[in-house]
Design a protein around this motif. Structure first.
Motif, mmCIF file in Angstrom:
data_model
loop_
_atom_site.group_PDB
_atom_site.id
_atom_site.type_symbol
_atom_site.label_atom_id
_atom_site.label_comp_id
_atom_site.label_asym_id
_atom_site.label_seq_id
_atom_site.Cartn_x
_atom_site.Cartn_y
_atom_site.Cartn_z
ATOM 1 N N UNK A 72 0.856 -1.179 0.000
ATOM 2 C CA UNK A 72 0.000 0.000 0.000
ATOM 3 C C UNK A 72 0.897 1.235 0.000
ATOM 4 N N UNK A 73 0.380 2.352 0.468
ATOM 5 C CA UNK A 73 1.177 3.584 0.555
ATOM 6 C C UNK A 73 1.126 4.136 1.971
ATOM 7 N N UNK A 74 1.193 3.251 2.946
ATOM 8 C CA UNK A 74 1.068 3.640 4.348
ATOM 9 C C UNK A 74 2.332 4.334 4.845
ATOM 10 N N UNK A 75 2.146 5.522 5.417
ATOM 11 C CA UNK A 75 3.258 6.273 5.978
ATOM 12 C C UNK A 75 3.442 5.962 7.458
ATOM 13 N N UNK A 76 2.405 5.461 8.092
ATOM 14 C CA UNK A 76 2.486 5.076 9.506
ATOM 15 C C UNK A 76 1.404 4.049 9.806
ATOM 16 N N UNK A 77 1.576 3.359 10.910
ATOM 17 C CA UNK A 77 0.558 2.440 11.409
ATOM 18 C C UNK A 77 -0.032 3.040 12.675
ATOM 19 N N UNK A 78 -1.338 2.977 12.860
ATOM 20 C CA UNK A 78 -1.944 3.552 14.055
ATOM 21 C C UNK A 78 -1.506 2.800 15.312
ATOM 22 N N UNK A 79 -1.320 3.522 16.384
ATOM 23 C CA UNK A 79 -0.894 2.890 17.640
ATOM 24 C C UNK A 79 -1.937 1.909 18.153
ATOM 25 N N UNK A 80 -3.173 2.050 17.686
ATOM 26 C CA UNK A 80 -4.245 1.158 18.130
ATOM 27 C C UNK A 80 -4.020 -0.297 17.714
ATOM 28 N N UNK A 81 -3.106 -0.531 16.778
ATOM 29 C CA UNK A 81 -2.761 -1.914 16.426
ATOM 30 C C UNK A 81 -2.261 -2.649 17.667
ATOM 31 N N UNK A 82 -1.730 -1.900 18.602
ATOM 32 C CA UNK A 82 -1.239 -2.485 19.847
ATOM 33 C C UNK A 82 -2.354 -3.130 20.672
ATOM 34 N N UNK A 83 -3.606 -2.888 20.281
ATOM 35 C CA UNK A 83 -4.750 -3.481 20.985
ATOM 36 C C UNK A 83 -5.093 -4.872 20.458
ATOM 37 N N UNK A 84 -4.457 -5.281 19.366
ATOM 38 C CA UNK A 84 -4.775 -6.569 18.739
ATOM 39 C C UNK A 84 -3.989 -7.677 19.442
ATOM 40 N N UNK A 85 -4.374 -7.976 20.653
ATOM 41 C CA UNK A 85 -3.555 -8.827 21.524
ATOM 42 C C UNK A 85 -3.488 -10.281 21.064
ATOM 43 N N UNK A 86 -4.360 -10.700 20.143
ATOM 44 C CA UNK A 86 -4.300 -12.072 19.631
ATOM 45 C C UNK A 86 -3.519 -12.179 18.321
ATOM 46 N N UNK A 87 -3.014 -11.035 17.839
ATOM 47 C CA UNK A 87 -2.338 -11.010 16.540
ATOM 48 C C UNK A 87 -1.080 -11.879 16.553
ATOM 49 N N UNK A 88 -0.967 -12.742 15.535
ATOM 50 C CA UNK A 88 0.191 -13.626 15.404
ATOM 51 C C UNK A 88 1.069 -13.265 14.206
ATOM 52 N N UNK A 89 0.451 -12.714 13.158
ATOM 53 C CA UNK A 89 1.200 -12.361 11.943
ATOM 54 C C UNK A 89 0.851 -10.941 11.515
ATOM 55 N N UNK A 90 1.870 -10.106 11.341
ATOM 56 C CA UNK A 90 1.692 -8.747 10.829
ATOM 57 C C UNK A 90 2.542 -8.599 9.584
ATOM 58 N N UNK A 91 1.871 -8.332 8.458
ATOM 59 C CA UNK A 91 2.568 -8.120 7.193
ATOM 60 C C UNK A 91 2.327 -6.677 6.748
ATOM 61 N N UNK A 92 3.400 -5.896 6.716
ATOM 62 C CA UNK A 92 3.296 -4.492 6.331
ATOM 63 C C UNK A 92 4.427 -4.108 5.379
ATOM 64 N N UNK A 93 4.858 -5.055 4.573
ATOM 65 C CA UNK A 93 5.940 -4.816 3.614
ATOM 66 C C UNK A 93 5.479 -3.925 2.459
ATOM 67 N N UNK A 94 6.448 -3.348 1.786
ATOM 68 C CA UNK A 94 6.192 -2.531 0.590
ATOM 69 C C UNK A 94 5.210 -1.391 0.877
ATOM 70 N N UNK A 95 5.564 -0.606 1.888
ATOM 71 C CA UNK A 95 4.878 0.648 2.186
ATOM 72 C C UNK A 95 5.939 1.740 2.278
ATOM 73 N N UNK A 96 5.652 2.822 2.947
ATOM 74 C CA UNK A 96 6.641 3.896 3.119
ATOM 75 C C UNK A 96 6.744 4.276 4.594
ATOM 76 N N UNK A 97 6.721 3.252 5.440
ATOM 77 C CA UNK A 97 6.801 3.454 6.888
ATOM 78 C C UNK A 97 8.193 3.938 7.283
ATOM 79 N N UNK A 98 8.229 5.004 8.083
ATOM 80 C CA UNK A 98 9.493 5.533 8.576
ATOM 81 C C UNK A 98 9.727 5.182 10.045
ATOM 82 N N UNK A 99 8.633 5.035 10.778
ATOM 83 C CA UNK A 99 8.699 4.625 12.179
ATOM 84 C C UNK A 99 7.553 3.659 12.462
#
Length: 238
Positions: A72-99
């Motif tokens: 995608x063209x994501x510049x950041x991920x929302x901090x609320x992702x930290x609420x996904x306490x059951x998350x096992x796999x996070x795929x965020x490749x090929x974006x423009x994340x700086x932090x």
């Protein structure tokens, strides 16, 4: 997504399956209508779209185990992702994340893919996640690996195509690390800790494309110790 009716059908199906795949649907905005799936979804795939942001409401998918927002063209991920306490796999490749936000609550994370972003620093908080086994940080702009890497429980670490100039000796203290990929960085031979060859658990060390000839690495006395581990693992595989 072609039309509203089609998305509605997807949503109704997802309530039963727990899976919603909206990959490659030319989405420019996150479809708020999928928020009705907060109690149901275990897998959400939003990859290969044109998303620039994710809403805070993404943190309401409490049952989510797999989140894919790659390509995608994501510049950041929302901090609320930290609420996904059951998350096992996070795929965020090929974006423009700086932090990245701190994912300190995601204690169930096993795999994180952040390939081809704009990260300049190794996200140290990931070293604290005791179930994290595979981390892909290739094709970023990372210059160094933190000393606290020894606290990680990683089995596989991919740092290919960064700007790393030195590796800490503590990397050899990773008790579960079997695969280390550091190809195409800025490492001299002296920047490869001998401990990686001698006392680490690493059985696959990929170093091509750095500032030394592979023959000089292979000529080191310590290299034979690494090769013995490599050969032993190969024998067990076949």
């Amino acid at each position: 997504m072609g039309n509203t009716a089609s998305l509605k059908n997807h949503i109704e199906t997802s309530k039963k399956t727990g899976v919603l795949n909206l990959s490659d649907n030319h989405l420019k905005q996150y479809p708020d209508t999928i928020d009705v799936l907060h109690p149901f979804l275990r897998t959400l795939d939003l990859s290969k779209n044109k998303l620039k942001t994710l809403p805070k409401t993404v943190g309401h998918f409490k049952e989510l185990k797999i989140l894919n927002v790659s390509n995608n063209s994501l510049e950041y991920l929302p901090s609320e992702i930290n609420c996904l306490i059951k998350l096992e796999t996070l795929q965020a490749s090929y974006n423009i994340l700086k932090t990245l936000p701190m994912f300190t609550n995601l204690s169930n994370l096993k795999r994180v893919s952040l390939e081809d972003n704009q990260l300049t620093e190794f996200p140290e908080f990931l070293c604290q996640l005791k179930h994290l086994e595979a981390l892909d940080l290739s094709k970023n702009k990372i210059t160094q690996v933190p000393e606290c890497i020894k606290e990680s429980r990683l089995v596989e670490l991919n740092l290919n195509q960064n700007q790393i100039r030195k590796l800490p000796t503590t990397l050899a203290e990773c008790t579960r690390l079997k695969t280390l990929r550091i190809e195409e960085n800025c490492l001299e031979l002296v920047d490869i800790p001998k401990e990686l060859l001698t006392s680490s658990k690493i059985s696959l060390l990929c170093t091509d494309g750095n500032l030394f000839d592979m023959k000089t690495l292979m000529a080191l006395e310590e290299y034979s110790i690494y090769m013995a581990r490599y050969t032993e693992v190969k024998k067990k595989m076949f």
